[in-house]
Every structure is written in C-alpha cells, then in structure tokens.
Design a protein around this motif. Structure first.
Motif, PDB file in Angstrom:
ATOM      1  N   GLU A 257      35.693  54.762  47.717  1.00  0.00           N
ATOM      2  CA  GLU A 257      35.602  53.377  48.199  1.00  0.00           C
ATOM      3  C   GLU A 257      35.634  52.445  47.225  1.00  0.00           C
ATOM      4  O   GLU A 257      36.244  51.398  47.186  1.00  0.00           O
ATOM      5  CB  GLU A 257      34.692  53.043  49.367  1.00  0.00           C
ATOM      6  CG  GLU A 257      34.920  53.960  50.665  1.00  0.00           C
ATOM      7  CD  GLU A 257      34.336  55.195  50.742  1.00  0.00           C
ATOM      8  OE1 GLU A 257      34.087  55.784  49.721  1.00  0.00           O
ATOM      9  OE2 GLU A 257      34.671  56.031  51.844  1.00  0.00           O
ATOM     10  N   VAL A 258      34.673  52.743  46.263  1.00  0.00           N
ATOM     11  CA  VAL A 258      34.499  51.797  45.033  1.00  0.00           C
ATOM     12  C   VAL A 258      35.615  51.742  43.910  1.00  0.00           C
ATOM     13  O   VAL A 258      36.215  50.708  43.602  1.00  0.00           O
ATOM     14  CB  VAL A 258      33.076  52.317  44.385  1.00  0.00           C
ATOM     15  CG1 VAL A 258      32.899  51.421  43.047  1.00  0.00           C
ATOM     16  CG2 VAL A 258      32.136  51.816  45.077  1.00  0.00           C
ATOM     17  N   ARG A 259      36.294  53.043  43.862  1.00  0.00           N
ATOM     18  CA  ARG A 259      37.446  53.141  42.879  1.00  0.00           C
ATOM     19  C   ARG A 259      38.649  52.151  42.915  1.00  0.00           C
ATOM     20  O   ARG A 259      39.006  51.584  42.137  1.00  0.00           O
ATOM     21  CB  ARG A 259      37.951  54.661  43.033  1.00  0.00           C
ATOM     22  CG  ARG A 259      38.898  54.928  41.776  1.00  0.00           C
ATOM     23  CD  ARG A 259      39.392  56.363  41.868  1.00  0.00           C
ATOM     24  NE  ARG A 259      38.520  57.378  41.860  1.00  0.00           N
ATOM     25  CZ  ARG A 259      38.236  58.270  43.238  1.00  0.00           C
ATOM     26  NH1 ARG A 259      39.037  58.029  44.167  1.00  0.00           N
ATOM     27  NH2 ARG A 259      37.309  58.936  43.017  1.00  0.00           N
ATOM     28  N   PRO A 260      39.059  52.068  44.336  1.00  0.00           N
ATOM     29  CA  PRO A 260      40.196  51.018  44.290  1.00  0.00           C
ATOM     30  C   PRO A 260      39.620  49.551  44.039  1.00  0.00           C
ATOM     31  O   PRO A 260      40.474  48.632  43.469  1.00  0.00           O
ATOM     32  CB  PRO A 260      40.591  51.125  45.845  1.00  0.00           C
ATOM     33  CG  PRO A 260      40.048  52.367  46.192  1.00  0.00           C
ATOM     34  CD  PRO A 260      38.765  52.614  45.471  1.00  0.00           C
ATOM     35  N   VAL A 261      38.804  49.276  44.278  1.00  0.00           N
ATOM     36  CA  VAL A 261      38.014  47.758  43.847  1.00  0.00           C
ATOM     37  C   VAL A 261      38.050  47.864  42.329  1.00  0.00           C
ATOM     38  O   VAL A 261      38.567  46.804  41.794  1.00  0.00           O
ATOM     39  CB  VAL A 261      36.532  47.488  44.563  1.00  0.00           C
ATOM     40  CG1 VAL A 261      36.102  46.287  43.704  1.00  0.00           C
ATOM     41  CG2 VAL A 261      36.409  47.498  45.888  1.00  0.00           C
ATOM     42  N   LEU A 262      37.587  48.730  41.874  1.00  0.00           N
ATOM     43  CA  LEU A 262      37.799  48.717  40.085  1.00  0.00           C
ATOM     44  C   LEU A 262      38.999  48.844  39.608  1.00  0.00           C
ATOM     45  O   LEU A 262      39.144  48.067  38.699  1.00  0.00           O
ATOM     46  CB  LEU A 262      36.715  49.841  39.598  1.00  0.00           C
ATOM     47  CG  LEU A 262      35.256  49.920  40.227  1.00  0.00           C
ATOM     48  CD1 LEU A 262      34.508  51.040  39.594  1.00  0.00           C
ATOM     49  CD2 LEU A 262      34.397  48.542  39.844  1.00  0.00           C
ATOM     50  N   GLU A 263      39.754  49.662  40.236  1.00  0.00           N
ATOM     51  CA  GLU A 263      41.337  49.800  39.633  1.00  0.00           C
ATOM     52  C   GLU A 263      41.900  48.440  39.808  1.00  0.00           C
ATOM     53  O   GLU A 263      42.729  48.110  38.870  1.00  0.00           O
ATOM     54  CB  GLU A 263      41.973  50.982  40.154  1.00  0.00           C
ATOM     55  CG  GLU A 263      41.272  52.057  39.743  1.00  0.00           C
ATOM     56  CD  GLU A 263      41.787  53.437  40.554  1.00  0.00           C
ATOM     57  OE1 GLU A 263      41.821  54.593  39.875  1.00  0.00           O
ATOM     58  OE2 GLU A 263      42.672  53.264  41.547  1.00  0.00           O
ATOM     59  N   TRP A 264      41.769  47.965  41.020  1.00  0.00           N
ATOM     60  CA  TRP A 264      42.510  46.437  41.193  1.00  0.00           C
ATOM     61  C   TRP A 264      41.897  45.613  40.150  1.00  0.00           C
ATOM     62  O   TRP A 264      42.643  44.716  39.860  1.00  0.00           O
ATOM     63  CB  TRP A 264      42.302  46.064  42.678  1.00  0.00           C
ATOM     64  CG  TRP A 264      42.982  44.987  42.995  1.00  0.00           C
ATOM     65  CD1 TRP A 264      44.309  44.814  43.622  1.00  0.00           C
ATOM     66  CD2 TRP A 264      42.859  43.664  42.872  1.00  0.00           C
ATOM     67  NE1 TRP A 264      44.822  43.549  43.736  1.00  0.00           N
ATOM     68  CE2 TRP A 264      43.852  42.559  43.355  1.00  0.00           C
ATOM     69  CE3 TRP A 264      41.558  43.115  42.402  1.00  0.00           C
ATOM     70  CZ2 TRP A 264      43.805  41.231  43.312  1.00  0.00           C
ATOM     71  CZ3 TRP A 264      41.732  41.469  42.411  1.00  0.00           C
ATOM     72  CH2 TRP A 264      42.645  40.579  42.839  1.00  0.00           C
TER      73      TRP A 264
END
Length: 152
Positions: free
Chosen positions: A80-87
């Motif tokens: 869940e955290v990964r998409p926030v960071l990648e964006w």
C-alpha cells in the motif's frame, strides 16, 4: 477534513488505529484500513507522502521497546505504501504538505529511503532517475543497492 493535506493525515490516523488495535488479526486490520489506502491512492496522492515522512519522528512503545511508527506501517502495508512513494518519485513537483516549511530535498530523501524498504524492480528503475542529482543521488544509489540485494 478542510483540505487534502488534513484528509491524508486523517487517513493515516485511521490506518494506525486499525494497525495497532488490540484483538484483531493482521488480515482484519488490513481490511479495515483498505478504504483509507484507496483514498490515499486516488485524490490524496499529492498529500499522501508527507505524513509518511513526518511519521518517522513518531515513536511507538510496545512491550517496552521504542520504534518509529513508520517502521510498523512499512512492515504491515508495504504494498500500500509503495504506490504512494512511486507516485511521489514521479511527481515531485506536485507534492503538498500540511506544514508551511517545505524541505523538498529532505522529504525526497526520506521518500527514496522508504522506497528502498518497500520497493521492487519497478521502484529501482524510478530511483535510477535520481542517481545524478547532487542532493538525492546518494540516497537513490543506497536504495537501489538495497533493492537489488533483496531481489538477489
């Protein structure tokens, strides 16, 4: 919430509540937190990374041990955290903060570090765009090495 930045903080408050709630399983906590993650992954994306960066300063005390709350979030919700960071890595100019003082490079260093903790091969590719940056390159290289070592 009065604005997206406050709404993002409220979402993280709810996620932490469910993550730490006694008497429920990790799967139940994930189910309860899912609507908040969906919101963070949609309209709140520009505001979603700043609370993660600031939560590294918040300490949990469990069983006599002190640990940054961000460590628990990264461990419980890496996908869940990964998409926030990648964006955030792709849209750094669009990132917002509830706080007036913005330290863009400092925040990006933390985003890069967290991306190294929860990322994958796609994340490593995003991080490569930061290698030549004089302020962020070192963090990007460290995160890429970490991701490469984890996938080997």
């Amino acid at each position: 919430a009065q604005n997206d930045e406050r709404a993002a903080w409220q979402c993280y408050g709810a996620i932490i509540f469910w993550m730490l709630r006694p008497g429920i399983t990790a799967a139940e906590a994930r189910d309860k937190a899912a609507p908040y993650w969906r919101r963070l992954h949609s309209t709140l994306l520009p505001a979603a990374a700043d609370p993660l960066c600031r939560l590294r300063q918040v300490v949990l005390i469990q069983s006599g041990q002190r640990a940054p709350v961000i460590r628990s979030i990264l461990a419980a919700f890496p996908g869940e955290v990964r998409p926030v960071l990648e964006w955030s890595l792709e849209h750094r100019a669009e990132l917002t903060s509830l706080f007036a003082a913005r330290l863009a490079d400092d925040r990006l260093n933390h985003i890069i570090g967290m991306a190294g903790a929860v990322g994958n091969a796609d994340t490593a590719e995003l991080l490569r765009t930061y290698i030549d940056d004089p302020h962020l390159g070192s963090s990007a290289i460290t995160a890429i090495k970490w991701l490469t070592d984890q996938s080997a």
